[in-house]
Design a protein around this motif. Sequence first.
Motif, PDB file in Angstrom:
ATOM      1  N   ASP A 115       0.758  -1.263  -0.015  1.00 33.91           N
ATOM      2  CA  ASP A 115       0.113   0.173  -0.130  1.00 33.91           C
ATOM      3  C   ASP A 115       0.873   1.199  -0.138  1.00 33.91           C
ATOM      4  O   ASP A 115       0.522   2.200  -0.596  1.00 33.91           O
ATOM      5  CB  ASP A 115      -0.818   0.034   1.235  1.00 33.91           C
ATOM      6  N   GLY A 116       2.033   1.224   0.626  1.00 31.93           N
ATOM      7  CA  GLY A 116       2.849   2.521   0.757  1.00 31.93           C
ATOM      8  C   GLY A 116       3.595   2.503  -0.562  1.00 31.93           C
ATOM      9  O   GLY A 116       3.686   3.842  -0.985  1.00 31.93           O
ATOM     10  N   LYS A 117       3.928   1.602  -1.061  1.00 26.36           N
ATOM     11  CA  LYS A 117       4.485   1.493  -2.454  1.00 26.36           C
ATOM     12  C   LYS A 117       3.500   2.050  -3.608  1.00 26.36           C
ATOM     13  O   LYS A 117       3.805   3.011  -4.364  1.00 26.36           O
ATOM     14  CB  LYS A 117       5.165   0.185  -3.063  1.00 26.36           C
ATOM     15  N   LEU A 118       2.224   1.794  -3.650  1.00 29.99           N
ATOM     16  CA  LEU A 118       1.347   2.208  -4.523  1.00 29.99           C
ATOM     17  C   LEU A 118       0.986   3.627  -4.232  1.00 29.99           C
ATOM     18  O   LEU A 118       0.854   4.514  -5.266  1.00 29.99           O
ATOM     19  CB  LEU A 118      -0.094   1.284  -4.268  1.00 29.99           C
ATOM     20  N   LEU A 119       0.781   4.014  -2.905  1.00 30.61           N
ATOM     21  CA  LEU A 119       0.840   5.554  -2.541  1.00 30.61           C
ATOM     22  C   LEU A 119       2.006   6.313  -2.876  1.00 30.61           C
ATOM     23  O   LEU A 119       2.011   7.445  -3.276  1.00 30.61           O
ATOM     24  CB  LEU A 119       0.514   5.678  -1.168  1.00 30.61           C
ATOM     25  N   ALA A 120       3.094   5.771  -3.108  1.00 30.25           N
ATOM     26  CA  ALA A 120       4.321   6.358  -3.398  1.00 30.25           C
ATOM     27  C   ALA A 120       4.223   6.637  -4.770  1.00 30.25           C
ATOM     28  O   ALA A 120       4.748   7.523  -5.460  1.00 30.25           O
ATOM     29  CB  ALA A 120       5.504   5.573  -3.124  1.00 30.25           C
TER      30      ALA A 120
END
Length: 183
Positions: A115-120
């Motif tokens: 999720d963090g990588k997608l938000l990044a």
Amino acid sequence: MTDAHRARIQTLAMTTVLLLIGLAAQILYPFYRPLWATVILFAVFIALIWCDFRHMILPDMLTFPLIAAGLGWTIWSGGSLPLAVAGGVIGYLLVRLINVVWQARSGMDGMGLGDGKLLAAAGTWLGALALPTTIMIGSGVALLLVLVVGGGRAPNRNKRIAFGPFIALGFWACWVFPIVPVI
């Protein structure tokens, strides 16, 4: 209903929502974004949504290239590279922070690092200024869905939901509609 069947239905529903939003944006703002970039994002979102609903994972083989492509998009389109880099870093660190706080309080993971990588990736494509809107749209839709499906009852704290599709929805909405100034 099997998990595979449920994942297919969820993916089809989310794909339909993304497609309708994209079609509405194309009608309202026909020259806002190049079609090739929109098609690439749509295809990657469908793959990410399927993986998250089916396996509760957002694979690095999709998120890392999406982050790199966002930086490439920013350079190609003449956007602000510092805002794109800041968006990527802030997007990832925000999810990490949520996860650390939730782990400290509950002893369980709060959000996956996918999720963090997608938000990044959203931050690199849209810039740091669009992250609050991206998060607000995704979180709002996820909350509404949990309340509707749960019949208005408080959700089970131990039940996990795939949040990546909702991040993708917020990302998509900010991409196809000029909601906030993006890079």
